[in-house]
Each structure stands twice: as C-alpha cells, then as structure tokens.
Design a protein around this motif. Sequence first.
Motif, PDB file in Angstrom:
ATOM      1  N   GLU A  24       0.808  -1.478  -0.144  1.00  0.00           N
ATOM      2  CA  GLU A  24       0.062   0.027  -0.262  1.00  0.00           C
ATOM      3  C   GLU A  24       1.065   1.379   0.050  1.00  0.00           C
ATOM      4  O   GLU A  24       1.178   2.049  -0.412  1.00  0.00           O
ATOM      5  CB  GLU A  24      -0.892  -0.226   1.676  1.00  0.00           C
ATOM      6  CG  GLU A  24      -1.916   1.265   0.907  1.00  0.00           C
ATOM      7  CD  GLU A  24      -2.630   0.987   2.779  1.00  0.00           C
ATOM      8  OE1 GLU A  24      -3.910   1.381   2.220  1.00  0.00           O
ATOM      9  OE2 GLU A  24      -2.489   0.494   3.543  1.00  0.00           O
ATOM     10  N   ASP A  25       1.483   0.937   0.871  1.00  0.00           N
ATOM     11  CA  ASP A  25       2.752   2.842   0.770  1.00  0.00           C
ATOM     12  C   ASP A  25       3.526   3.033   0.316  1.00  0.00           C
ATOM     13  O   ASP A  25       3.720   3.893  -0.504  1.00  0.00           O
ATOM     14  CB  ASP A  25       3.421   2.392   2.583  1.00  0.00           C
ATOM     15  CG  ASP A  25       3.259   2.338   3.806  1.00  0.00           C
ATOM     16  OD1 ASP A  25       1.744   2.725   3.548  1.00  0.00           O
ATOM     17  OD2 ASP A  25       3.800   1.996   5.093  1.00  0.00           O
ATOM     18  N   SER A  26       3.276   1.843  -1.496  1.00  0.00           N
ATOM     19  CA  SER A  26       4.570   2.258  -2.662  1.00  0.00           C
ATOM     20  C   SER A  26       3.927   2.651  -3.466  1.00  0.00           C
ATOM     21  O   SER A  26       3.952   2.883  -4.491  1.00  0.00           O
ATOM     22  CB  SER A  26       5.455   0.715  -3.152  1.00  0.00           C
ATOM     23  OG  SER A  26       4.464  -0.150  -2.994  1.00  0.00           O
ATOM     24  N   LEU A  27       2.206   2.292  -2.920  1.00  0.00           N
ATOM     25  CA  LEU A  27       1.438   2.520  -4.305  1.00  0.00           C
ATOM     26  C   LEU A  27       0.961   4.244  -4.492  1.00  0.00           C
ATOM     27  O   LEU A  27       0.005   4.697  -3.963  1.00  0.00           O
ATOM     28  CB  LEU A  27      -0.191   1.449  -4.467  1.00  0.00           C
ATOM     29  CG  LEU A  27      -0.028   0.111  -4.336  1.00  0.00           C
ATOM     30  CD1 LEU A  27      -0.567  -0.580  -4.308  1.00  0.00           C
ATOM     31  CD2 LEU A  27       0.230  -0.360  -5.313  1.00  0.00           C
ATOM     32  N   PRO A  28       0.751   4.596  -5.779  1.00  0.00           N
ATOM     33  CA  PRO A  28       0.651   5.694  -6.313  1.00  0.00           C
ATOM     34  C   PRO A  28      -0.838   5.912  -6.018  1.00  0.00           C
ATOM     35  O   PRO A  28      -1.645   5.197  -5.910  1.00  0.00           O
ATOM     36  CB  PRO A  28       0.772   6.398  -7.608  1.00  0.00           C
ATOM     37  CG  PRO A  28       0.314   5.142  -8.490  1.00  0.00           C
ATOM     38  CD  PRO A  28       0.642   3.238  -6.740  1.00  0.00           C
ATOM     39  N   GLY A  29      -1.759   7.019  -5.474  1.00  0.00           N
ATOM     40  CA  GLY A  29      -2.741   7.548  -5.535  1.00  0.00           C
ATOM     41  C   GLY A  29      -3.291   8.206  -4.029  1.00  0.00           C
ATOM     42  O   GLY A  29      -2.121   8.023  -3.442  1.00  0.00           O
ATOM     43  N   SER A  30      -3.598   8.747  -4.067  1.00  0.00           N
ATOM     44  CA  SER A  30      -3.752   9.634  -1.880  1.00  0.00           C
ATOM     45  C   SER A  30      -5.463   8.815  -1.621  1.00  0.00           C
ATOM     46  O   SER A  30      -5.684   9.506  -0.296  1.00  0.00           O
ATOM     47  CB  SER A  30      -4.295  10.874  -2.295  1.00  0.00           C
ATOM     48  OG  SER A  30      -5.542  11.375  -3.578  1.00  0.00           O
ATOM     49  N   SER A  31      -6.367   8.196  -2.482  1.00  0.00           N
ATOM     50  CA  SER A  31      -7.224   7.022  -1.597  1.00  0.00           C
ATOM     51  C   SER A  31      -6.989   6.177  -1.821  1.00  0.00           C
ATOM     52  O   SER A  31      -6.434   5.722  -2.857  1.00  0.00           O
ATOM     53  CB  SER A  31      -8.685   7.884  -3.067  1.00  0.00           C
ATOM     54  OG  SER A  31      -8.539   7.232  -3.607  1.00  0.00           O
ATOM     55  N   VAL A  32      -8.329   5.167  -1.250  1.00  0.00           N
ATOM     56  CA  VAL A  32      -7.834   3.764  -1.520  1.00  0.00           C
ATOM     57  C   VAL A  32      -9.039   3.337  -2.832  1.00  0.00           C
ATOM     58  O   VAL A  32      -7.661   2.281  -3.743  1.00  0.00           O
ATOM     59  CB  VAL A  32      -8.573   2.876   0.019  1.00  0.00           C
ATOM     60  CG1 VAL A  32      -9.533   1.405  -0.139  1.00  0.00           C
ATOM     61  CG2 VAL A  32      -8.702   3.334   0.895  1.00  0.00           C
ATOM     62  N   ALA A  33      -9.498   4.320  -3.404  1.00  0.00           N
ATOM     63  CA  ALA A  33      -9.624   3.921  -4.533  1.00  0.00           C
ATOM     64  C   ALA A  33      -8.956   3.499  -6.034  1.00  0.00           C
ATOM     65  O   ALA A  33      -8.492   3.162  -6.862  1.00  0.00           O
ATOM     66  CB  ALA A  33     -11.097   4.372  -4.923  1.00  0.00           C
TER      67      ALA A  33
END
Length: 811
Positions: free
Chosen positions: A752-761
């Motif tokens: 999760e921490d390495s994934l781009p984006g600011s929301s769960v979606a």
Amino acid sequence: MTTVLSLLLLVAVLLGIFAAGLSRRAGAAGFTVAYLLLGIVLTPVLLHPLLLLLLFAVLAVLLIDSLRIRLISQPAQGALKKMMPPMSATEKEALEAGTTWWEKDLFSGKPDWRKFAGMKLHRLSQRERAFLDGETEALCAMLDEWQIHHELKDLPEDAWQFIKDKGFLGLIIPEEYGGLHFSPYAQSRVLSKIASRSSVAAVSVMVPNSLGPGELLAKYGTDAQKCYWLPRLARGEEIPCFGLTSPEAGSDAGAIPDNGVVCRGTYDGEEVLGIRLNLSKRWITLAPIATVVGLAFKLRDPDGLLGDQQDLGICCALVPAGLEGMEIGRRHNPGAAFMNGPITGRDVFIPMDLLIGGQDYIGRGWQMLVECLGAGRGISLPALSTAAGESAYLLVGAFARIRRQFGIPVGKFEGVQEASAEIAASAYTLEAYRAFVTRALDDGAPSVLTAMAKYHATEMMRQVVNLSMDILGGRGIQLGPRNFMALTYQVVPIGITVEGANILTRSMIIFGQGAMRCHPYLADELAALDDDSPAGVAHFDQLFTAHIGHTLSVISCGILQGLGLGWLSKYDFAPPIMRRWYRRFDRLAAVFAATADIALATLGGDLKRREMLSARLGDVHSQLVIASALIKFHSEQPHSRDNDEHAEYALQRAHGAALQALDGLYRNFPQRWLGCLLRVVFFPLGLPTAPVTDEQRRRLGDAMLKDQPVRRMLAERVSLNTEPDDAMGRVHATFALLQEVEPFYEQYLRAEDSLPGSSVAEKLDAAVKSGIVTAEQAEQLARYDAMRYDCLLTDAFDRNLESLDVRPNRP
C-alpha cells in the motif's frame, strides 16, 4: 534410629488406615498388629508395659461405646452446644430447603470421579431446538436495544404481544396448563439468546420464569389455583411480579416488615375468612405493568381465628393488582429500561384461597422462596452472564481483528491478548458452567450450587465487560445506535445486585449454607445437640465419631496426595489430556474438606462471623465446581486443538484461584501456628504454582480473532445478526467478509505505501495495474474497506444530543 523409623512407619500405617476409611474395629486391629510386629521385629521399646497400657486404653475408649460416650462424646456435645450461636427460624428453613448434587461429593473430599465421568449434560429436545431457532430468533429480530433503552423506555408493543402469544412467559409452566415446560437448559438457552440482543427483553421474560407466582404455583399451588392461574399466566393474560424486597429488608427475610392479619372481610360481595395486608415493596421487576402480585409477608392471627398460635411465620400469596388499597404503576430507574418499580398496599383484603398452597402452607413461605431461588440463581442470571460473555468473545474478537494500529490488528498486541485471553476463557467457562448447573437442576433444586452459579457467573460477566471496554477504547464509550457494548456495561451492576448481593452471597451463603447442606455429618450433629436423653447422646456419639473418622480420612488423603501418592491413581476413564486435572482437583477436594473441617472444629460458630475466612472456603468449593463443569463440558465437545486450549487455560485459572484462596485462608487463620501447620502438612513442597503462561495468553488471544470450533460453538448460542446497519450486525458482517479477502488483503497492505494515489480507490486501481490483486479482488477490497471504516465509526448527534447526525465523515 530404629525408634524414629518405627514411629514413621506407624504414622504411615495410620495414614493408610484413615485414608482407606476402615471401620473402627478393622482400623484398630490393623494398627495393633502393625504396632506389635514393629515392637517384636524392630523396636522392642514399643512393648514396654506402660506403652502397651496406653495403647489398650486408647483402644478401649475407641471401641467401648459407653466409655467413649462418657469420656468424649457427652463432653463434646455440651461444649458444642455452648459454642454454636442460636439459629433463626429463617436460617433453619433456608438450610433445610433445596437439594444437593455434585457439590456435596466435592465437599466430602472423596468425590467419585468415575461416577462423574459417566454423567451426561442435557441436550435440547427437538421441540426446544425448534423454539430456539424459530420463535426466539423471530423475537430477537424485533429488538433494537438502543431504541428500547433511549427512545421507548420499554419493549415495543409488538414485541410484548409476541412474547405473550408465543408462550415466552410460560417456559416453566407444565404443558397441561398451557405452558411450554422446557428443561432448565432450554430455558437458559432461550434467555441467553434473547439477552444477546436485548437485556431488557431478557429480564422481562426472565422474571415470570424465575422466582414468582408461576413457579410457586406450579410447585405448591392447590389444584384450583393451578387450574385458574397457570393457563392465564402461560397465555400472557396475567403479567406477574413478585414482591419480596422491602425498603428495610433485602436479603434478611426475617426482617420483612410487611404483614398480614387474619380476619374476616368482604371479597366479591361475600364475607369470608381472609387476610388484611399492609405492605411496602421496592425494586420489583414488572411491577409497573403487573396484573397479579406474588407477595411475601409475615402473618399474624391475634384473634385466634385459625388456632392458638398468633405468629404464623412468613407466607406467600397472590394479590390481584387492582384490589382496593393496592398502589402500583410507578417506575424505578435501575439504569435499564425494563419495568421495575415499587408496590405499596394499605388494608388490602384477600381471601384465604389466595394463599399459595392454601392454609396448609401457612408459615412455609421462606422455605418455598428459597427452594424456588434456583431458577433465578441457576438459570436466569447465569444465562444473562453467559450471553454477555459469548457476545463479547464474538464482537470484541472480531473488532480486534478488524481494527488495525501500526500496521497490524490490535488483537495481535500482547497487551490486548492478555485481556482477550481472559475474555475467551471466561466465555468458555460461562458456557460450561451454564450446562453443568442446568444439568443439576434436572435432578432437583441445589441451593448451594445455584448460589455459586449466580455469584461467579455475574462476576465473570463484570470482568468480561470491563476488559471488553478496555479493548474497544473510545469505540466502546461513545453512546449511540452503533455501540454494541455500552448498554451491557451499564446493566452489569443489576446482575451483581439481584437475587442476593454478591458480597453477601460470597461471604455468607456459599460456604455458610454449603457447610450445612454438603457436609456429610454437620447438619445432623447440630440437630442432635439439644437431645440430652440417653438415646439422643448415643445418636450424637454415632455422628460425632463418624465425623472425626471422616476428618481424619480426608486429612490423610490430603497428606498422602501432597506427598505425591496421588500419581498412583490412574483415572483411566478420562481422556489423557484431562487426567492431570482430575488428579489436581481430586487432591484439592481432599485438602478443602480437611481444611473446612479443621476450621469448623477450631472456630465453631465464630466462623459465621469471620466472613472473609468463610468466603475463601467458599471460593475453593466454588472453583472445584467450576473445574468440574469445565472438565465435563470439554469432554462432550468435538475434539479440537482450540477446545483443548480454551479448557486448559480455564482449568489453570480455576486451579490458581482455589490455591490463592487456600493461601489467603492459611495466612489469615486466627491461630497463626495452625495456618502454618496446615500449609506444611498439605503442601510440604509449597503451594504448587503453575500460572497461565504468556504463550497460553497469546494462543487464546489469537483464537479469538479466528473462525475456529470454539467461536462457532459460541456463535450458535447467541442471535447472530449480520445486517450491516445493525450495531452488532455490521461487526459480524465485516468480520465475515474479512475471512474471504484476508489473503489478498494482506498482499495489498504490504504494497500500500508504495502504491501511487491519495485514496483507497486510486491505490486499488494501481494495485490491479501492478498485478498485486485482480480486478475482482480489488472490488471486494473496496467493499471491505468501506465496511471496515463504517465499523470503526461512532455516532454523532446534534448539539442537544437529541437527533443523530448521519452525515458521512470520511474525507
């Protein structure tokens, strides 16, 4: 050296004779033969004329009845008569009431474990199971505890009508009078399932099926009373309550100020013989809506209309709530929304045929009440406690897995596991205890066993709910429709208080009544004290010498088992995992019986006033019963590692509690030297200490977070709502979904921490593109995340705390 060896051998012979329970003649013959052989073979000094004279003098006193009576039993009878405090009439009636069961075997110090192993717990009949799965589940679906407690202040009208129509008020009433007449176990299961949804509904159903007119009428009513009242109670046409507690008399029934006077009066237009009542009762559950009041009062006959005796004792009667002079309808506020209130009456006239049981039962009211306390103490309150324990296990365990902190479920923190393991062990113990005590109620009304059940079940409930609130933290204290624990927390003191406050039950009733009801000789000895005739003295001598033999026998058993000879017992009838527990509690039973006899002999009537000592003896007796319940329950569950671990933890805890109570007793014995001596004699290597280990706590804490056999077994006992908009349902539903998604949820969380984006979606979309999860899995995870977040929320209201503000508050 040979003299010391001979003395040790003689002591060993005595211990063996006493432990085997040989008769006086057989024991005397065996000891004499051993003594003479040792004198001939090893130590000639034993054959010295003075020692032989002493030996034969002791044997003469032991074997010649007239000599023993004159030198020992008659003086003992006189001394005991002076030592023992006078016993009130209500105390005598309480001691004579009820029956005994396995708790008496344990008090003997020599329980028959093989007989115990053959005992079977009760199973639900097909009819009882159908009612539990049908009508009871349907009632639970109608209940919303927040609405009941904070909005209606009562059960919904449709729920009340359903309770009446479906026979919930007639669980104990015989079928020939229109009742369901369920077994004690089935009654408990019904009540605990209701309590898992609403304590208010459970209490409302509990009272008519506990101490009250229904049970009293079924057991003691005349045929006419049964035929008229029982069908009406079973159909809910009459709502009963029972008035016992007065403003100045709670547990001391002898102090009841409410009174009745035998007189003539007018009833239904006719002049009849009856009773004029004056009463003031409080804390009476269902009183505000009751149509008929069961009443306990003192009856007097100053004009001699029934005979020469003026004070006739405590009686029970049925009083229609609408009679002239009755004031009923006001409510107390006990902290829960069940109906509870005071009753007063001034110059209320009732005919004699409203006395429960008729005139034949005049003066027997207290005995009737004590014998009927078993339902409240052994069924109702333990059922509510069991529901609280099982609900906490399921809900807190699920929440502790759903709620994450520092990247892991909070249930994985060892500090939380220390608390959750206790919840798990208590929930398992409560279910085992419920099954054991209701099995006892199949065979009678064991007053001591049910007093133990009431005290320990409600205390375990208190501990479970407090620990649950610790784990839930802020989620547990913020009131609102989402909160699944706060209202249970609020009603805990009610269970602690009713049917005899727990302080009183522990310090006075469990051992005080237990010693008299369960000891093989004590009650009969005390009854024989006042008979000074030759036949009476001879009878006392038989009891007294048998009591001494019993005491020496259990002391010997305790000593021999303390020396390790208990390992000679194989307990081959028990499963291997339980054999060491049979051995440990067999030893404790002998030590308890011996310690109790020594305390009774040295303190006499003073033990009644030394309530802390009495309470500790009651604690040991109670833990022996709890351990028996756990062993029996474990044996009837399908084999699994989780079942073993729950039982092991709970047994370890019961064993430690019993040892702690004995340690406290020995340390605080009035004769300090005697306390030290008992400790050395029974525990020559020190009190065995094998506390629960941290590894056991971790395993049990982990078990609460999983779908495993014990969780599934406990889940069958409650109403398991899974609706996502219900306080409990959203936790259960979220936990169920977590079981499905957890394998790929953990994969997602690691990335999760390495994934781009600011929301769960956005992060889930990135996880799909990276191949961490599939599109279908991402959809499931999005649904789980929404449910997880909703599960963590607490309710918010407007400024006046009147209306819910249901706006979403997730950024």
